[in-house]
Design a protein around this motif. Structure first.
Motif, PDB file in Angstrom:
ATOM      1  N   LEU A   1      21.679  66.976  63.317  1.00 45.86           N
ATOM      2  CA  LEU A   1      20.537  67.045  62.409  1.00 45.86           C
ATOM      3  C   LEU A   1      21.004  66.857  60.968  1.00 45.86           C
ATOM      4  CD1 LEU A   1      17.499  67.442  62.091  1.00 45.86           C
ATOM      5  CD2 LEU A   1      17.933  69.896  61.899  1.00 45.86           C
ATOM      6  N   ASP A   2      22.198  67.346  60.655  1.00 41.89           N
ATOM      7  CA  ASP A   2      22.747  67.152  59.304  1.00 41.89           C
ATOM      8  C   ASP A   2      22.936  65.664  59.005  1.00 41.89           C
ATOM      9  OD1 ASP A   2      22.760  69.863  58.731  1.00 41.89           O
ATOM     10  OD2 ASP A   2      24.838  70.126  59.395  1.00 41.89           O
ATOM     11  N   ASP A   3      23.366  64.896  60.010  1.00 36.82           N
ATOM     12  CA  ASP A   3      23.505  63.449  59.827  1.00 36.82           C
ATOM     13  C   ASP A   3      22.140  62.800  59.609  1.00 36.82           C
ATOM     14  OD1 ASP A   3      26.303  63.490  60.145  1.00 36.82           O
ATOM     15  OD2 ASP A   3      26.107  63.375  62.332  1.00 36.82           O
ATOM     16  N   CYS A   4      21.138  63.279  60.324  1.00 35.42           N
ATOM     17  CA  CYS A   4      19.776  62.768  60.128  1.00 35.42           C
ATOM     18  C   CYS A   4      19.301  63.063  58.713  1.00 35.42           C
ATOM     19  CB  CYS A   4      18.803  63.403  61.127  1.00 35.42           C
ATOM     20  SG  CYS A   4      19.051  62.910  62.834  1.00 35.42           S
ATOM     21  N   LYS A   5      19.562  64.267  58.260  1.00 34.96           N
ATOM     22  CA  LYS A   5      19.128  64.661  56.918  1.00 34.96           C
ATOM     23  C   LYS A   5      19.879  63.880  55.841  1.00 34.96           C
ATOM     24  CE  LYS A   5      18.642  69.249  56.554  1.00 34.96           C
ATOM     25  NZ  LYS A   5      18.857  70.680  56.858  1.00 34.96           N
ATOM     26  N   ALA A   6      21.094  63.454  56.139  1.00 31.06           N
ATOM     27  CA  ALA A   6      21.878  62.677  55.176  1.00 31.06           C
ATOM     28  C   ALA A   6      21.442  61.212  55.125  1.00 31.06           C
ATOM     29  CB  ALA A   6      23.365  62.760  55.530  1.00 31.06           C
ATOM     30  N   TRP A   7      20.790  60.746  56.183  1.00 36.20           N
ATOM     31  CA  TRP A   7      20.305  59.362  56.222  1.00 36.20           C
ATOM     32  C   TRP A   7      19.287  59.163  55.111  1.00 36.20           C
ATOM     33  CZ3 TRP A   7      15.519  57.070  56.818  1.00 36.20           C
ATOM     34  CH2 TRP A   7      15.508  55.717  57.126  1.00 36.20           C
ATOM     35  N   GLN A   8      19.411  58.055  54.408  1.00 34.57           N
ATOM     36  CA  GLN A   8      18.484  57.746  53.324  1.00 34.57           C
ATOM     37  C   GLN A   8      17.853  56.378  53.558  1.00 34.57           C
ATOM     38  OE1 GLN A   8      17.663  59.717  50.513  1.00 34.57           O
ATOM     39  NE2 GLN A   8      18.661  61.223  51.825  1.00 34.57           N
ATOM     40  N   PRO A   9      16.551  56.284  53.325  1.00 38.04           N
ATOM     41  CA  PRO A   9      15.926  54.963  53.429  1.00 38.04           C
ATOM     42  C   PRO A   9      16.528  54.017  52.396  1.00 38.04           C
ATOM     43  CG  PRO A   9      14.265  56.686  53.083  1.00 38.04           C
ATOM     44  CD  PRO A   9      15.609  57.320  52.935  1.00 38.04           C
ATOM     45  N   LEU A  10      16.696  52.794  52.783  1.00 38.97           N
ATOM     46  CA  LEU A  10      17.166  51.760  51.858  1.00 38.97           C
ATOM     47  C   LEU A  10      16.080  50.714  51.737  1.00 38.97           C
ATOM     48  CD1 LEU A  10      20.799  51.086  53.179  1.00 38.97           C
ATOM     49  CD2 LEU A  10      20.144  52.390  51.151  1.00 38.97           C
ATOM     50  N   ASP A  11      15.854  50.237  50.524  1.00 39.40           N
ATOM     51  CA  ASP A  11      14.909  49.142  50.425  1.00 39.40           C
ATOM     52  C   ASP A  11      15.600  47.876  50.938  1.00 39.40           C
ATOM     53  OD1 ASP A  11      16.253  47.752  48.315  1.00 39.40           O
ATOM     54  OD2 ASP A  11      15.079  48.783  46.789  1.00 39.40           O
ATOM     55  N   TYR A  12      14.829  46.838  51.077  1.00 39.88           N
ATOM     56  CA  TYR A  12      15.292  45.605  51.704  1.00 39.88           C
ATOM     57  C   TYR A  12      16.545  45.046  51.023  1.00 39.88           C
ATOM     58  CZ  TYR A  12      14.537  41.142  54.144  1.00 39.88           C
ATOM     59  OH  TYR A  12      14.661  40.032  54.934  1.00 39.88           O
TER      60      TYR A  12
END
Length: 170
Positions: free
Chosen positions: A59-70
């Motif tokens: 879950l920590d890895d999920c929380k660290a994931w950040q959306p990136l624009d194109y």
């Protein structure tokens, strides 16, 4: 009968045709001027979400994931056509770019909702609910990826906002 004057092509039309020609045989679709490689960014978090019920520490890895624009995604990408993807994106016709951008926003929103929901059910110790949330999030994100992929490949028919909103109900 007078002839209607022919309107000269706009700069945007000229650039679209140029970029479309350059996209032939590349990872960038020559109709939509979008590339499916962007969806790999979302697939990364889907894989993480699917692991969480069996490995809650992910879950920590999920929380660290950040959306990136194109453009951000392609700047960090290793694909050969990344410069073309970045250059072509602003010239993607509105019938493709607008639904694509909307789907990306909704995928990012669904990821955020799913992470918060998983955090809550894991804190409650509810493993069954965590499996349910992760499975629904994964399926719904995959459905949205399928829609985004169709848009990238030139399909102008995507789900409407009400259908997308229904996916958010985890």
């Amino acid at each position: 009968m007078t002839a209607t004057p022919v309107q000269p092509d706009s700069e945007a039309d000229r650039r679209y045709r140029e970029l479309s020609a350059r996209a032939a045989g590349s990872n960038v679709n020559e109709t939509s001027l979008l590339a499916t490689d962007y969806l790999n960014h979302i697939n990364e978090v889907i894989m993480l979400l699917e692991i969480v019920p069996d490995a809650p520490e992910c879950l920590d890895d999920c929380k660290a994931w950040q959306p990136l624009d194109y453009a951000e995604h392609f700047k960090n990408s290793g694909i050969a056509d990344k410069e073309l993807a970045i250059e072509a994106y602003p010239f993607s016709p509105p019938q493709f770019k607008e639904p694509f951008d909307r789907l990306v926003r909704e995928m990012n929103r669904l990821v955020e909702i799913s992470i918060k929901r998983l955090e809550l059910v894991l804190a409650e110790g509810n493993e069954d609910q965590a499996r349910h949330v992760a499975a629904r999030a994964s399926q719904n994100l995959q459905d949205l990826i399928g829609q985004a992929s169709a848009v990238i490949h030139g399909d102008e028919h995507v789900v409407d906002q009400a259908q997308i909103d229904a996916l958010m109900d985890l």
